[in-house]
Design a protein around this motif. Structure first.
Motif, PDB file in Angstrom:
ATOM      1  N   PRO A  16     -81.055-144.366 -22.035  1.00 31.39           N
ATOM      2  CA  PRO A  16     -81.867-144.277 -23.257  1.00 31.39           C
ATOM      3  C   PRO A  16     -82.047-145.627 -23.931  1.00 31.39           C
ATOM      4  O   PRO A  16     -83.062-145.868 -24.565  1.00 31.39           O
ATOM      5  N   SER A  17     -81.076-146.516 -23.815  1.00 30.45           N
ATOM      6  CA  SER A  17     -81.282-147.836 -24.407  1.00 30.45           C
ATOM      7  C   SER A  17     -81.175-148.898 -23.322  1.00 30.45           C
ATOM      8  O   SER A  17     -80.587-148.686 -22.270  1.00 30.45           O
ATOM      9  N   PHE A  18     -81.754-150.026 -23.610  1.00 27.29           N
ATOM     10  CA  PHE A  18     -81.847-151.081 -22.612  1.00 27.29           C
ATOM     11  C   PHE A  18     -80.472-151.610 -22.225  1.00 27.29           C
ATOM     12  O   PHE A  18     -80.223-151.946 -21.066  1.00 27.29           O
ATOM     13  N   ASP A  38     -85.738-149.434 -29.004  1.00 29.20           N
ATOM     14  CA  ASP A  38     -84.453-149.544 -28.333  1.00 29.20           C
ATOM     15  C   ASP A  38     -83.262-149.360 -29.263  1.00 29.20           C
ATOM     16  O   ASP A  38     -82.133-149.525 -28.869  1.00 29.20           O
ATOM     17  N   GLN A  57     -82.238-146.705 -30.848  1.00 27.12           N
ATOM     18  CA  GLN A  57     -81.477-145.444 -30.824  1.00 27.12           C
ATOM     19  C   GLN A  57     -80.457-145.496 -29.687  1.00 27.12           C
ATOM     20  O   GLN A  57     -80.790-145.740 -28.545  1.00 27.12           O
ATOM     21  N   ILE A  58     -79.244-145.273 -30.065  1.00 24.08           N
ATOM     22  CA  ILE A  58     -78.205-145.200 -29.044  1.00 24.08           C
ATOM     23  C   ILE A  58     -77.625-143.802 -29.124  1.00 24.08           C
ATOM     24  O   ILE A  58     -77.102-143.382 -30.157  1.00 24.08           O
ATOM     25  N   MET A  59     -77.767-143.110 -28.016  1.00 15.93           N
ATOM     26  CA  MET A  59     -77.345-141.707 -28.048  1.00 15.93           C
ATOM     27  C   MET A  59     -75.933-141.574 -27.499  1.00 15.93           C
ATOM     28  O   MET A  59     -75.559-142.251 -26.548  1.00 15.93           O
TER      29      MET A  59
END
Lengths: 612, 789
Positions: free
Chosen positions: A119-121, B326, B328-330
């Motif tokens: 979900p994130s880089f 970028d 959002q950190i799940m």
């Protein structure tokens, strides 16, 4: 009486299914399931209690449901039925139809999976080790039908690996290199994440038959998509266009990385920054035109490149562009992380290590690796052979890298070194003295930069020497810093000189000591031992006084060790803790034994050498 | 056959129909003709030519008879009715059945004629049959017999053209139907004719008849017995031929040509002059379709303008900014489970370098050992050394290793495991430093040498000036504590396993256990009044009862064979069993002796003042190994192998039973306050009992490497010690608090070494100085040592 609940139908046990159950549920064959699992990143999990048996593979029910709702599943079914059509057409000898059907075989996209899994880089960067290693492997594998490896896969792998390397060298992100028997390990620091990958030696690979290449190609499928998007993001952050055009001419000359780098540099120069961020209306045609244009002007540019050192003055525009890009990236880093000073410091250190140095790579060196590494650390590289930007007789060359003793003309202005010199200099972040690295001689041991010698408890002799050199160079750097401010043009060169001077002095001192019969490491060790003893004496004075050392039949140290263990009262602990403590003690004892073994071996080797 | 063919006719094309028909009536007629022939034969039997004549002759004979018929054959279809009638007439009388069959045939013929309406077809058929006839006639000249036999058959053939209901079988005389004949085995008859009359069985021919028939009748060889109808059937030439042909696998009829040319019946011979429909061909069949033209025009236009591309280039998947937002950190994955990243492979160490430093390379011996190993047992990676980079070969396990990594990634179950990354020292209990718990014995001060055997027991007198030791060299010695001078020596004749000073401070009296005897000795140390009191205590009281043999112990005086004049005599208690241990009551009047082998007499309590012995227990549970008195209360501790029983002497009851959870108790000591007990065992364990707390051990300490031989409490300092066969003495700080809520504090403070192991025995006994923190140890190495603080 209530209804009897069957075991394993509720609670934690109900959350897991075996693989066969999952297959039945998804109505898939094993290989399709495997492919889906690989692409989706679903892996077995370990349930607390294995209801269906010990030897089985368990998946989480949620994982399986997750797979069941994957749109790719339907796409795979479509592809399968389409392939059946092709087979049928061939069976009916309708080859035209078969060909046409083959051409319109539906494909599938994996980008949603990349986003879903990472979900994130930063997540993607963290998991980049395996993709990079596999892609670098496939970039050198032969495209064989037998292996189910086709040419497009290999080409793409090669392109992606080059693009990534280009980014790394452009941002000076490479931190460590290690030439091992298995291959060459690289470690880069990208946005604060350490990414390590291994590249096989540039030789024909042994291709075992007991390997299921379908598994590897499935992984490759996903990894290629992942790396492509990662590359895009990285290039985007630098404000570069992606994909960069490979300079076909240079690529043909097997210059590899240079082709990409060259193109990157020119593209920023010509079209300005942040081109990629604004999507162009018709990128393909434009790109084609650009590449044509460039091809036409290639000769001029080659000429430019050959001028080597003077390039900066003569092409201020290019240089500016690069500087801008670097600054831009620094800004990015600063945004992402608070500790900009440390980051930039290390980056500067890496980027300037080979600044002003021009390497000329000999025939039997690993050109790709060396070229990549040298560029990463701010140097310039030319090579013997086609496509080299620098001629062999160029006076600007400072280092000639070759693996064999040089038989031809020796330039006095150059240092002749083995490739290991480059790698060692990088790992120790200091230009190591070239004396030990003469071609034809056996170079000093090549040490792994991934080992923390202090934590490990054993410091190889050469690591110690290099540490001193590093410290010396640091102090010199600090001294020189003031001078650099005054005279910037000569700054780097001077610091380097100072570095070398200091190193040489130290080295000379060390040599003198060795001639006197005491190796530095030994003397140092002795010194340390003395110090330690002093400390220990202070600590254990009371104990020593008390111990009935003289009359004890056990040797003093051994008895002390046993005593210490008992007196610590480990046996007063509850059993579980005691076992844990014992296991830990065993671990440390093992480590200690390994260190002792190394030390004794070192002595053996030294004695053998002396005999010789 | 008839049924089969008729059923086929319904479906077959006319071409085959004809063939079938031929076959049909051929067979039918054959049947008929054979019958007739048979009849002729019967008639002609008498005029027959003898059997040795060859067939031709016979045929000629027949020819005469059948000439008429042959002629009638030649008439063809015209005379067919006549022929038939004549036939009928001829055989009417003899064969009614045949008659009727023939009539039926006629009927069938008629039907057949009706059925075939196509004139042309008929014409062709007729033509063909005439041709055949001609052929047959031609043949006749060559083979007369054939012709003669054929006569009626051919006649019929023409009649039954196209017939489909012909009964081609011989007429059945018997009407019972298709039943097994064995049903009539025992009957006189074999069935019934159509009038319901019985058909009688004919006489069975015997071998002679058969022979005669063979010789007489030249047709016998082709005569077949029809059991069912009870008659003989002579096969005609045609039938024989047919049989022959069948045997050869050919069509039964000669006339059938299996390779007949195909006749296209549907082709109009007039070249389509008479089509099925006379409607003219519509125009639309000749002009192009307008709607199609429209479609084509559209397609062409689309193609020209490039709307339709025939070879579409494959669309390359486009890359784009996937991680645009970028931030959002799940925490969780899309599937709602926590993401467990795959563990990263270990990074290479110095040993994997292509040019490692020398100490990482295997030595020659190691290398040899590795090559000796089996392929599967070899280490995965053996460090290698190359002089330069160009010499590095391709790593042959590279692809394999990457593949294995891939397998790991998707096949290995992943779990999060807590890795304990703590300093092992933090696990240890927080104990006060030994330095703070001083004084305790730490240093060897005095070594008492003189014994020539393992010293089994050591004891200090209440004043702390004198030390008594007992040894395997059969001597008991008394030493001056501070100087190490040997004050007294007694030779007791046996190994002195236990020596105990009387705790009574007014006397210096020594109890010694030597084999089955317990000696009470006057140590003759101390002031004159002490010596006097001791001597007084050791005067034997003479009693009658002592002499009796069943006494537990016999008290007598003992004159020691001591060294020099110094040693004086004392008292002697003769027991029946080997005494292992002695223990004094704190007042010094009572003492107990333990003889482990004594059974019910293992524990005896002796009273010095009365010089009496009593056995407190009627029987002992298990082997008693140790027994001691409580330091202040009337309690008595008896240790068997695994338990310690605490008896209340005042109430004479068992107060407690302590379970040590050890294999064998070897020693026992009680805390001076009396609430805590330590027990040493043979399985290296030292157990501390807090009797207020539990009957189970409060702490079990297994610090010794070998079995514990002795344990001791200090009388005033919070110290206790254990000595064991590993030649060490462990000194502990054992603080017992008066506050009942606070558990005792046990801290190991010192390990004393110095004794040597001899014959698997180390330190055999230890005891503390009564007032000072000093420890005396007796070792198997014949020395006694004093450790001071």
């Amino acid at each position: 009486m209530g209804k009897i609940i069957k075991k394993g139908t509720t609670g934690n046990a109900a959350n897991y299914t075996t693989r066969n159950q999952a297959l039945k549920r998804l109505q898939l064959k094993l290989e399709e399931f495997r492919r889906l699992c690989i692409l989706k990143g679903v892996h077995p999990r370990e349930p607390k209690k294995k209801r269906q048996g010990q030897g089985k593979t368990y998946y989480h029910v949620k994982d399986i449901n997750f797979l069941a709702h994957e749109p790719l599943l339907e796409q795979f079914r479509t592809i399968r039925s389409h392939k059946k059509k092709i087979v049928r057409a061939k069976g009916k000898k309708e080859y035209d139809l078969a060909e046409r059907l083959k051409n319109i075989t539906p494909g599938y996209r994996l980008d949603h999976l990349v986003k879903e899994r990472y979900p994130s880089f930063i997540d993607a960067l963290r998991d980049l080790d395996d993709p990079l290693s596999l892609i670098h492997l496939f970039a050198v594998l032969p495209a064989e039908k037998r292996l189910k490896v086709n040419n497009t896969m290999v080409q793409k792998a090669r392109r992606l690996s080059l693009e990534f390397q280009a980014y790394v060298s452009r941002t000076h992100a490479l931190r460590k290199v290690f030439v091992s028997v298995k291959g060459i390990y690289y470690q880069a620091e990208i946005l604060g994440q350490l990414v390590t990958w291994i590249v096989p030696h540039a030789l024909a690979q042994h291709i075992p038959i007991d390997v299921d290449y379908r598994v590897m190609t499935t992984f490759l499928d996903f990894y290629e998509v992942l790396l492509e998007f990662v590359n895009f993001k990285l290039y985007h952050q630098l404000g570069l266009k992606y994909p960069p055009n490979l300079n076909s001419h240079m690529e043909d000359a097997a210059t590899g990385l240079m082709a990409v780098m060259h193109e990157m540099a020119t593209s920023t120069g010509a079209t300005g920054l942040l081109e990629a961020s604004a999507p162009t209306p018709n990128p393909e045609s434009k790109v084609a035109k650009e590449s044509e244009k460039r091809l036409s002007t290639l000769k001029d540019k080659m000429a430019d490149l050959t001028e080597g050192d003077a390039e900066e003055e003569e092409h201020p525009r290019d240089a500016e562009a690069i500087d801008d890009a670097e600054e831009d990236m620094k800004v990015v880093i600063r945004d992402e992380h608070g500790q900009e000073s440390q980051e930039t410091h290390e980056e500067d250190e890496c980027g300037n290590l080979f600044k002003g140095l021009v390497f000329y790579l000999g025939r039997e060196t690993n050109r790709e690796s060396l070229g990549f590494v040298i560029q990463c650390f701010g140097g310039k590289a030319g090579w013997e052979g086609e496509g080299s930007p620098i001629e062999g007789s160029d006076p600007s060359i400072t280092h000639s890298v070759s693996d064999r003793p040089n038989k031809g003309h020796r330039f006095l202005s150059r240092d002749y070194v083995t490739p290991q010199w480059v790698y060692d200099s990088i790992n120790f972040r200091v230009l190591t003295p070239t004396e030990g690295y003469q071609p034809g001689m056996k170079p000093p041991p090549h040490l792994s930069p991934f080992v923390d010698n202090e934590a490990e408890g054993y410091m190889p002799e050469y690591a110690d020497t290099m540490r001193r050199l590093q410290e010396a160079s640091k102090s010199v750097n600090l001294d020189a810093a003031a001078e650099v401010q005054d005279d910037e043009s000569r700054g780097t060169k001077r610091t380097l000189d100072n570095d070398e001077d200091a190193a040489e002095k130290e080295y000379a001192a060390e040599l003198a000591a060795e001639i006197a019969g005491v190796s530095y490491a030994q003397s140092l060790q002795k010194h340390e031992d003395e110090e330690e003893e002093d400390e220990e004496e202070d600590d254990e004075k009371s104990d020593e006084e008390a111990a009935p050392g003289k009359s004890a039949p056990l040797s003093g140290a051994e008895a002390d060790a046993v005593d210490a263990g008992i007196l610590k009262g480990s046996y007063l602990l509850p059993r579980k803790t005691r076992e844990l403590y014992k296991a830990m003690q065993m671990g440390s004892a093992k480590k200690k034994a390994r260190i002792e073994e190394l030390q004794s071996k070192k002595k053996q080797v030294a004695s053998k050498k002396q005999k010789k | 056959m008839a049924k089969r063919s008729s059923s086929r006719e319904a479906t077959k094309a006319p071409a085959s129909q004809k063939k079938e028909d031929d076959e049909n009536y051929e067979v039918t007629e054959l049947g008929m003709s054979s019958d007739e022939e048979h009849e002729f034969d019967d008639q002609e039997v008498e005029v027959m030519v003898p059997p040795n004549d060859d067939e031709e002759d016979e045929d000629e004979a027949e020819e005469e008879q059948e000439d008429e018929e042959a002629e009638s054959d030649g008439h063809g279809g015209e005379d067919e009715s006549d022929g038939e009638i004549s036939d009928d007439v001829e055989f009417d009388e003899e064969e009614g059945d045949a008659d009727e069959e023939g009539e039926e045939d006629d009927d069938g013929d008629g039907e057949g004629d009706d059925a075939v309406d196509d004139e042309e077809f008929m014409e062709r058929m007729l033509q063909q049959s005439i041709d055949e006839d001609k052929g047959a006639a031609g043949n006749e000249e060559e083979e007369d017999e054939e012709g003669s036999d054929k006569g009626p058959a051919m006649e019929d053939a023409y009649d039954s053209q196209g017939s489909d209901s012909s009964d081609d079988e011989r007429p059945q005389r018997n009407t019972v139907g298709n039943v097994p004949l064995k049903w009539y085995k025992d009957e006189e008859h074999i069935g019934y004719d159509k009038d319901g009359k019985r058909i009688a069985k004919s006489e069975k021919r015997d071998a002679l008849d058969a022979f005669l028939a063979r010789t007489d009748n030249k047709k016998e060889w082709r005569t077949v017995r029809d059991e069912y109808n009870d008659e003989d059937v002579v096969l005609t030439k045609e039938e024989m031929e047919m049989v022959r042909r069948i045997r050869r696998g050919q069509f039964p009829d000669v006339n059938i040509n299996p390779f007949e040319e195909y006749v296209d019946w549907m082709k109009w011979e007039d070249g389509g002059k008479h089509p099925l429909s006379s409607a003219p061909e519509p125009k639309r069949r000749f002009i192009p379709s307008k709607s199609e033209a429209k479609k084509v025009v559209k397609l062409v236009r689309a193609l020209r303008r490039g709307w339709i591309k025939m070879d579409k280039p494959k669309e390359e998947p486009k890359t784009y900014l996937l991680w645009a937002d970028d931030n959002q950190i799940m925490e969780k994955n899309a599937n709602g489970l926590t993401y467990i990243p795959a563990p990263k492979p270990q990074l290479p160490g110095h040993d994997q370098s292509y040019n490692p430093s020398g100490e990482y390379l295997p030595t020659e011996e190691e290398q040899a050992a590795i090559t000796m190993l089996d392929e599967s047992e070899r280490p995965k990676f053996v460090p290698q050394d190359f002089d330069s980079m160009r010499q590095i070969p391709s790593y042959d396990k590279y692809v394999k290793e990457r593949f294995e990594r891939c397998l790991d990634l998707y096949l290995c179950p992943r779990t999060r495991k807590k890795r304990i990354n703590i300093d092992p020292e933090s696990l240890l209990p927080k104990l006060p430093k030994p330095k703070d718990l001083q004084p305790f014995p730490t240093t060897l001060c005095v070594q008492y040498e003189g014994h020539t055997g393992p010293v089994w027991s050591v004891s200090v007198d209440p004043s702390g000036q004198w030390l008594a030791t007992g040894s395997s060299d059969c001597t008991v010695r008394v030493w001056e504590v501070r100087t190490g001078r040997c004050q007294r020596v007694w030779r007791v004749g046996y190994a002195a396993k236990c020596v105990q000073w009387s705790p009574d401070p007014s006397v210096r009296l020594l109890a010694v256990a030597a084999d089955t005897r317990v000696l009470l000795l006057n140590a003759e140390v101390g002031g004159p009044d002490v010596r006097e009191a001791t001597a007084k205590a050791l005067t034997l009281i003479k009693r009658e009862s002592d002499k009796s043999s069943d006494a537990l112990a016999v008290w007598s005086s003992w004159e020691g064979e001591g060294a020099g004049a110094l040693s004086k005599g004392g008292l002697q208690l003769q027991q029946k069993h080997v005494v292992r241990q002695l223990a004094w009551h704190h007042r010094g009047d009572y003492f107990t002796s333990v003889a482990p082998m004594g059974g019910p007499f293992a524990v005896l309590v002796h009273q010095l003042s009365k010089q009496a012995t009593q056995n407190p227990f009627r029987k002992n549970k298990g082997r008693v190994l140790r027994a001691i008195f409580h330091p202040s209360k009337p309690f008595f501790f008896v240790a068997t192998q695994q338990h310690v029983r605490v008896y209340n002497l005042a109430k004479q009851t068992l107060a407690k039973k302590l379970t040590a959870s050890v294999s064998k108790i070897s020693s026992m000591a009680i805390h001076p306050q009396g609430d805590n007990l330590i027990v040493g065992s043979n399985d290296n364990k030292l157990t501390w009992f807090d009797m207020d707390l539990s009957t189970r051990p409060y702490k079990t300490i297994s610090s010794h490497a070998h079995s514990i031989e002795g344990v001791a409490f200090h009388r005033s300092y919070p110290l206790f010690a254990s000595c064991a066969d590993d030649a060490t003495v462990h000194v502990f700080h054992g603080m017992v608090y008066s506050d009942l809520l606070q558990n005792p504090l046990i801290v190991p403070v010192k390990i004393l070494r110095g004794h040597a192991v001899e014959d698997h025995l180390g330190v055999l006994d230890c005891t503390f100085h009564p007032t000072l923190p000093w420890l005396f140890t007796a070792g198997a190495d014949q020395t006694v040592r004093l450790f001071c603080n």
